[in-house]
Design an enzyme around this catalytic site. Sequence first.
Site, short mmCIF file in Angstrom:
data_model
loop_
_atom_site.label_atom_id
_atom_site.label_comp_id
_atom_site.label_asym_id
_atom_site.label_seq_id
_atom_site.Cartn_x
_atom_site.Cartn_y
_atom_site.Cartn_z
N LYS A 47 0.85 -1.21 0.00
CA LYS A 47 0.00 0.00 0.00
C LYS A 47 0.87 1.25 0.00
CE LYS A 47 0.63 1.34 4.51
NZ LYS A 47 1.33 2.57 4.89
N ASP A 65 -3.45 -1.61 9.57
CA ASP A 65 -3.48 -1.49 8.11
C ASP A 65 -4.02 -2.74 7.42
OD1 ASP A 65 -2.46 1.07 8.03
OD2 ASP A 65 -0.38 0.44 7.74
O1 C5P Z 1 -1.89 -1.60 14.58
P1 C5P Z 1 -0.44 -1.92 14.42
O2 C5P Z 1 -0.03 -3.12 15.21
O3 C5P Z 1 -0.03 -2.03 12.99
O4 C5P Z 1 0.35 -0.68 15.00
C1 C5P Z 1 1.72 -0.73 15.26
C2 C5P Z 1 2.08 0.42 16.20
O5 C5P Z 1 1.89 1.67 15.53
C3 C5P Z 1 1.22 0.51 17.44
O6 C5P Z 1 1.76 -0.24 18.47
C4 C5P Z 1 1.25 1.99 17.75
O7 C5P Z 1 2.47 2.30 18.41
C5 C5P Z 1 1.33 2.63 16.39
N1 C5P Z 1 0.02 3.06 15.85
C6 C5P Z 1 -0.61 4.16 16.40
N2 C5P Z 1 -1.80 4.59 15.87
C7 C5P Z 1 -2.35 3.95 14.81
C8 C5P Z 1 -1.71 2.84 14.24
C9 C5P Z 1 -0.52 2.42 14.78
O8 C5P Z 1 -0.13 4.76 17.37
N3 C5P Z 1 -3.49 4.40 14.31
#
Ligand code: C5P
Length: 288
Positions: free
Chosen positions: A10, A137
Amino acid sequence: MKIDVKAFAKLNISLDVVSRMADGYHEMLMVMQSVDLCDDVSVTVEAGDGIAVSTSLRYLPADMRNIAAKAAGAFLARAGIRGRHVSIAIKKRIPVCAGLGGGSADGAAVLRALNALLDTRLTVRELEEIGAEVGSDVPFCVRCGTALATGRGNVLEDLPPLPDCAFVIVKPQFAVSTPELFSRLDCAKIRNRPDTAGLVDALRAGNLAGIAHRMYNVFEDALPRGREEIDAIRGELLDNHALGAIMTGTGSAVFGLFDSYESAHGAWKTLSGRRECFAARAVGKYEV
Ligand code: C5P
């Protein structure tokens, strides 16, 4: 039973971080696009138990820390399936820690593969819900196409496809840690933000120049290091006829938007001697 599926990367055509939420996650406002730079994911289901994952990159986790394995676990739990062993083999092409959603794409590909292999007939919306359990994502990587993403990035609204165009994606030498970059960002201090409403209007009008003009990623201003390399790559892409060029996600990959694949390919030829780079086309929405 085995199936081979593609896991599409993406790009963030725009990325804004609106606020920090009480749970520590951030409220996002992003225009997202899937592209045909992809990993190849093979999923095999047999009688038995457990989830096994292997990748073509030895340093990636080959256990339940891998988002593809987590996605398989979440899928089996949601579908109430027991007595099946799932093995996942991933050939990586999408650069890792690059803001290209490679891990999320692999997770999404596993969800689509298991839905087909196990004939569970979950809707795309249901697959997106399972995806949201394993990464912000992943829902977009299930849906693909062009979308406005809000919430954690998991609340999606379809947008019209981009007009005819292509991309060159360049991976700088350095990698970026997503949690680190989020933690460096102070939403109250973001000075420049993308004109997301104007970008969506340009998309609806099929105005590629208007889209390129509004590409912006607030994370570029929060990078702890590497800003010079990002700017240098942007310059090289623009010198080679990109209409616009920005970092994607939390980086470090930078992409240029071009008005044709020929034009993108020309830039790729010039840059590929000294940089890790890929020419790519847009991918449309996934339909079951
Ligand atoms: O959701 P995911 O595991 O991909 O997110 C990885 C990290 O990115 C989270 O632990 C957080 O620190 C950060 N994050 C965030 N806000 C989001 C998506 C991700 O703070 N909307």
